[in-house]
Design a protein around this motif. Structure first.
Motif: not given
Length: 117
Positions: A1-21
């Motif tokens: 196992m290598g060195n653990k690093r921190l990563w950042t992301a900007l993601v566009e998400i929607i509700p999964a299934g039948d949920d509303n936001l």
């Protein structure tokens, strides 16, 4: 196992299934009459490599009942924090990941949107 690093992301998400936001995030204070379909979220993850980071983000958001529909970016945080001002929320997230048992967290608030491009 290598060195653990921190990563950042900007993601566009929607509700999964039948949920509303509105079922998944607090939209209190936004009383403009719009129907919000999804949100942008800043996330941070601890991982050996970018592929694992990508998969942890997908899994972490799925556990919160979200589906990722777009990654705006996924960057090595060590580079990101040297270039940009990150603020208190990034510092708290970095501390959470380094000292806790978590490998994934959402940074700050979500930014809802009304249309999917």
């Amino acid at each position: 196992m290598g060195n653990k690093r921190l990563w950042t992301a900007l993601v566009e998400i929607i509700p999964a299934g039948d949920d509303n936001l509105e079922d998944l995030i607090d939209l209190e204070g936004i009383n403009d009459g719009n129907e919000y379909l999804g949100a942008w979220a800043n996330v941070m993850v601890e991982s050996d490599d970018i592929l694992t980071a990508h998969n942890i983000i997908l899994q972490g958001l799925a556990e919160k009942r979200f589906k990722v529909i777009d990654f705006e970016y996924l960057d090595d945080y060590s580079h990101y924090k040297d270039v940009y001002e990150t603020g208190v929320e990034f510092d708290e997230a970095e501390e959470l990941l380094r000292n806790g048992s978590y490998r994934f967290c959402i940074i700050g608030k979500l930014f809802p949107f009304t249309e999917i491009e």
